[in-house]
Design a protein around this motif. Structure first.
Motif, PDB file in Angstrom:
ATOM      1  N   GLY A   1       0.770  -1.391  -0.116  1.00  0.00           N
ATOM      2  CA  GLY A   1       0.144  -0.077  -0.068  1.00  0.00           C
ATOM      3  C   GLY A   1       0.797   1.070   0.021  1.00  0.00           C
ATOM      4  O   GLY A   1       0.027   2.180  -0.297  1.00  0.00           O
ATOM      5  N   GLY A   2       2.275   1.323   0.123  1.00  0.00           N
ATOM      6  CA  GLY A   2       2.897   2.309   0.449  1.00  0.00           C
ATOM      7  C   GLY A   2       2.945   2.978  -1.293  1.00  0.00           C
ATOM      8  O   GLY A   2       3.048   2.455  -2.253  1.00  0.00           O
ATOM      9  N   GLU A   3       3.802   4.052  -1.088  1.00  0.00           N
ATOM     10  CA  GLU A   3       4.065   4.276  -3.175  1.00  0.00           C
ATOM     11  C   GLU A   3       5.782   5.186  -3.040  1.00  0.00           C
ATOM     12  O   GLU A   3       5.637   5.401  -1.492  1.00  0.00           O
ATOM     13  N   LEU A   4       5.822   4.838  -3.704  1.00  0.00           N
ATOM     14  CA  LEU A   4       8.093   5.619  -4.058  1.00  0.00           C
ATOM     15  C   LEU A   4       7.432   6.886  -5.245  1.00  0.00           C
ATOM     16  O   LEU A   4       6.928   6.354  -6.495  1.00  0.00           O
ATOM     17  N   ALA A   5       8.133   8.185  -5.273  1.00  0.00           N
ATOM     18  CA  ALA A   5       7.804   9.307  -6.168  1.00  0.00           C
ATOM     19  C   ALA A   5       9.056   8.742  -7.191  1.00  0.00           C
ATOM     20  O   ALA A   5       9.632   8.105  -6.396  1.00  0.00           O
ATOM     21  N   TYR A   6       8.563   8.497  -8.184  1.00  0.00           N
ATOM     22  CA  TYR A   6      10.052   8.544  -9.335  1.00  0.00           C
ATOM     23  C   TYR A   6       9.987   8.981 -10.273  1.00  0.00           C
ATOM     24  O   TYR A   6       8.754  10.288 -10.476  1.00  0.00           O
ATOM     25  N   GLU A   7      11.268   9.559 -11.108  1.00  0.00           N
ATOM     26  CA  GLU A   7      10.925  10.725 -12.319  1.00  0.00           C
ATOM     27  C   GLU A   7      11.982   9.488 -13.467  1.00  0.00           C
ATOM     28  O   GLU A   7      13.052   8.735 -13.137  1.00  0.00           O
ATOM     29  N   LEU A   8      11.660  10.051 -14.402  1.00  0.00           N
ATOM     30  CA  LEU A   8      11.969   9.219 -15.549  1.00  0.00           C
ATOM     31  C   LEU A   8      13.055  10.420 -16.376  1.00  0.00           C
ATOM     32  O   LEU A   8      12.280  11.692 -17.037  1.00  0.00           O
ATOM     33  N   HIS A   9      14.111  10.499 -16.619  1.00  0.00           N
ATOM     34  CA  HIS A   9      14.249  11.605 -17.923  1.00  0.00           C
ATOM     35  C   HIS A   9      15.130   9.969 -18.856  1.00  0.00           C
ATOM     36  O   HIS A   9      15.513   8.639 -18.903  1.00  0.00           O
ATOM     37  N   GLY A  10      16.005  11.567 -20.240  1.00  0.00           N
ATOM     38  CA  GLY A  10      16.577   9.787 -20.813  1.00  0.00           C
ATOM     39  C   GLY A  10      15.498   9.347 -21.437  1.00  0.00           C
ATOM     40  O   GLY A  10      15.990   7.897 -22.081  1.00  0.00           O
ATOM     41  N   GLU A  11      14.317   9.797 -21.732  1.00  0.00           N
ATOM     42  CA  GLU A  11      13.095   8.242 -21.958  1.00  0.00           C
ATOM     43  C   GLU A  11      13.755   8.315 -23.690  1.00  0.00           C
ATOM     44  O   GLU A  11      13.037   7.337 -24.165  1.00  0.00           O
ATOM     45  N   ALA A  12      14.485   9.225 -24.382  1.00  0.00           N
ATOM     46  CA  ALA A  12      14.484   9.393 -25.778  1.00  0.00           C
ATOM     47  C   ALA A  12      15.112   7.737 -25.999  1.00  0.00           C
ATOM     48  O   ALA A  12      14.868   7.386 -27.457  1.00  0.00           O
ATOM     49  N   HIS A  13      15.906   7.093 -25.205  1.00  0.00           N
ATOM     50  CA  HIS A  13      17.158   6.564 -25.364  1.00  0.00           C
ATOM     51  C   HIS A  13      16.508   4.726 -25.190  1.00  0.00           C
ATOM     52  O   HIS A  13      15.324   4.548 -24.993  1.00  0.00           O
ATOM     53  N   GLU A  14      17.224   4.049 -26.156  1.00  0.00           N
ATOM     54  CA  GLU A  14      16.117   2.671 -26.103  1.00  0.00           C
ATOM     55  C   GLU A  14      17.666   2.083 -25.614  1.00  0.00           C
ATOM     56  O   GLU A  14      18.554   2.838 -24.938  1.00  0.00           O
ATOM     57  N   GLY A  15      17.988   1.464 -24.702  1.00  0.00           N
ATOM     58  CA  GLY A  15      18.623  -0.125 -24.261  1.00  0.00           C
ATOM     59  C   GLY A  15      18.287  -0.012 -23.251  1.00  0.00           C
ATOM     60  O   GLY A  15      16.964   0.535 -22.495  1.00  0.00           O
ATOM     61  N   LEU A  16      18.416  -0.813 -22.064  1.00  0.00           N
ATOM     62  CA  LEU A  16      18.142  -0.835 -20.990  1.00  0.00           C
ATOM     63  C   LEU A  16      18.411   0.207 -19.416  1.00  0.00           C
ATOM     64  O   LEU A  16      19.551   0.794 -20.060  1.00  0.00           O
ATOM     65  N   PRO A  17      17.697   0.880 -19.416  1.00  0.00           N
ATOM     66  CA  PRO A  17      17.530   1.779 -18.576  1.00  0.00           C
ATOM     67  C   PRO A  17      18.672   1.696 -17.149  1.00  0.00           C
ATOM     68  O   PRO A  17      18.749   0.533 -16.553  1.00  0.00           O
ATOM     69  N   ILE A  18      18.378   3.064 -16.310  1.00  0.00           N
ATOM     70  CA  ILE A  18      19.867   2.790 -14.862  1.00  0.00           C
ATOM     71  C   ILE A  18      18.604   3.209 -13.818  1.00  0.00           C
ATOM     72  O   ILE A  18      18.118   3.967 -14.061  1.00  0.00           O
ATOM     73  N   LEU A  19      18.593   2.066 -12.886  1.00  0.00           N
ATOM     74  CA  LEU A  19      17.865   2.610 -10.899  1.00  0.00           C
ATOM     75  C   LEU A  19      19.217   3.098 -10.518  1.00  0.00           C
ATOM     76  O   LEU A  19      19.678   2.736 -10.780  1.00  0.00           O
ATOM     77  N   LEU A  20      18.596   4.626  -9.798  1.00  0.00           N
ATOM     78  CA  LEU A  20      19.900   4.932  -9.016  1.00  0.00           C
ATOM     79  C   LEU A  20      19.092   5.057  -7.715  1.00  0.00           C
ATOM     80  O   LEU A  20      18.096   5.318  -7.628  1.00  0.00           O
ATOM     81  N   LEU A  21      19.665   5.099  -6.694  1.00  0.00           N
ATOM     82  CA  LEU A  21      20.203   4.330  -5.593  1.00  0.00           C
ATOM     83  C   LEU A  21      20.526   5.929  -4.713  1.00  0.00           C
ATOM     84  O   LEU A  21      21.787   6.098  -4.620  1.00  0.00           O
ATOM     85  N   ARG A  22      19.693   6.320  -3.633  1.00  0.00           N
ATOM     86  CA  ARG A  22      20.201   7.498  -3.144  1.00  0.00           C
ATOM     87  C   ARG A  22      20.865   6.884  -2.283  1.00  0.00           C
ATOM     88  O   ARG A  22      20.576   5.761  -1.170  1.00  0.00           O
ATOM     89  N   PRO A  23      22.252   7.600  -0.815  1.00  0.00           N
ATOM     90  CA  PRO A  23      22.463   7.819   0.095  1.00  0.00           C
ATOM     91  C   PRO A  23      21.287   8.257   1.333  1.00  0.00           C
ATOM     92  O   PRO A  23      20.999   8.191   0.592  1.00  0.00           O
TER      93      PRO A  23
END
Length: 270
Positions: free
Chosen positions: A11-33
Motif C-alpha cells: 500500500g505504500g507509494e514511491l515517487a519517481y522520475e524518468l529522464h532520457g526517455e528517448a534512448h533505447e536500451g536498458l535503463p539505469i536505476l539510481l539509489l540514494r545515500p
C-alpha cells in the motif's frame, strides 16, 4: 522528464522520475545515500540521461514518497526498487547506488540476478557495522548529527559525507546542496530508520551469488568509510572490478559528477 508514483504491494507509494526517455536500451536505476531526495542527483543524472534512460526514486520516508514501514532494511529497500521496476514494466535494468543506495543495489544483485544487467556500487561496504576504531569514530560522528534541531538533522548528515577538500574548494556548491536538502526534509524518525538499516546491513555471505558484472567505486578522500571496505566488497563479488575516484569523498556523484558519470557510462555501455 516524467514523474509519477508507484503503488507498492503493502500500500505504500514511491515517487519517481524518468529522464532520457528517448534512448533505447536498458535503463539505469539510481539509489540514494542517506539524506536528501532525488533532486540531489543533479549534474550526475543529467550526464547519464544524455546516453541512458534513467530512473530515480525517493525512498519511503523521503521526498514525495509515502511514510516508511515500521521496519526498514536494505533488503526491504531493494524489494521496493524491484516493485518500482515492476510498476514501470521494466524487466531488466542496470543499477547504481551510493552508500545506503550501494548497499541496496547489492541486494538487488543478490535477490534478482536475472533482472540486473550491470551493477554499480559506490562508497559501500559488505557489512554496515565496522568493528574498527575508525568505524566507531564514523558512527559516533554520524550519530551526533541527530542531536541537531529537526530541520538541520538531514542537512548535517549530508554535510558530514562531504570531504574537507570539497567543502574548501566548492563552498557555494556545498551550501546549495544543503539548501536543496532543507527544501524537502525527511523526519528525524525516517532518517534514524534509514541509518539503522545501513548499520545493520550485512550481505557478505551472499556476495558470491551476484551474477551481474559489477563496478565498485570509492572516493580517494572518503573519510567516512575509506577505500579498503569497498575494495574488499569488490574482491568478494565474482565479476567485480574496483576503481578509485580521485579528489572525491564519500559522495562521489556529488563531488565528482562528471568523472563518476563517465566511469558509470563507460561500464554499463561497454
Amino acid at each position: 522528464m516524467k514523474t509519477g508514483f508507484a503503488r507498492l504491494p503493502d500500500g505504500g507509494e514511491l515517487a519517481y522520475e524518468l529522464h532520457g526517455e528517448a534512448h533505447e536500451g536498458l535503463p539505469i536505476l539510481l539509489l540514494r545515500p542517506l539524506g536528501g531526495t532525488m533532486a540531489l542527483w543533479g549534474a550526475f543524472r543529467a550526464l547519464l540521461a544524455e546516453k541512458l534512460r534513467v530512473i530515480s526514486v525517493d525512498y519511503r520516508g523521503s521526498g514525495r514518497s509515502s511514510a516508511d514501514p515500521a521496519w526498514v532494511s536494505t533488503r526491504g529497500l531493494a524489494r521496493d526498487g524491484l516493485a518500482l521496476l515492476d510498476h514501470l514494466g521494466v524487466r531488466r535494468a542496470h543499477a547504481f547506488g551510493v552508500s545506503l543506495g550501494g548497499m541496496t543495489a547489492t541486494w538487488l544483485g543478490i535477490l534478482a540476478p536475472s533482472r540486473i544487467a550491470k551493477l554499480c556500487i559506490a562508497s559501500a561496504p559488505a557489512r554496515g557495522l565496522s568493528l574498527t576504531r575508525a568505524g566507531f569514530r564514523r558512527d559516533l560522528a554520524m550519530a551526533a548529527c541527530f542531536l541537531r534541531r529537526g530541520e538541520d538533522v538531514e542537512a548535517a548528515l549530508v554535510d558530514r559525507i562531504f570531504s574537507g577538500a570539497f567543502r574548501a574548494a566548492q563552498p557555494e556548491e556545498a551550501r546549495r546542496i544543503q539548501d536543496l536538502v532543507r527544501a524537502e526534509p525527511a523526519s528525524r524518525v525516517a532518517l534514524l530508520k534509514h541509518a539503522l538499516a545501513g548499520v545493520l546491513h550485512d550481505a557478505h555471505r551472499q556476495l558470491r551469488s551476484i551474477q551481474a558484472p559489477t563496478l565498485v567505486l570509492a572516493g580517494a578522500n572518503d573519510t567516512l568509510l575509506g577505500t579498503e571496505a569497498p575494495r574488499a566488497l569488490a574482491a568478494a563479488i565474482p565479476k567485480a572490478t574496483f576503481e578509485i575516484i580521485a579528489d572525491a569523498g564519500h559522495a562521489v556523484a556529488l563531488e565528482q559528477p562528471i568523472v563518476t558519470a563517465t566511469r558509470v557510462l563507460g561500464f554499463v555501455l561497454s
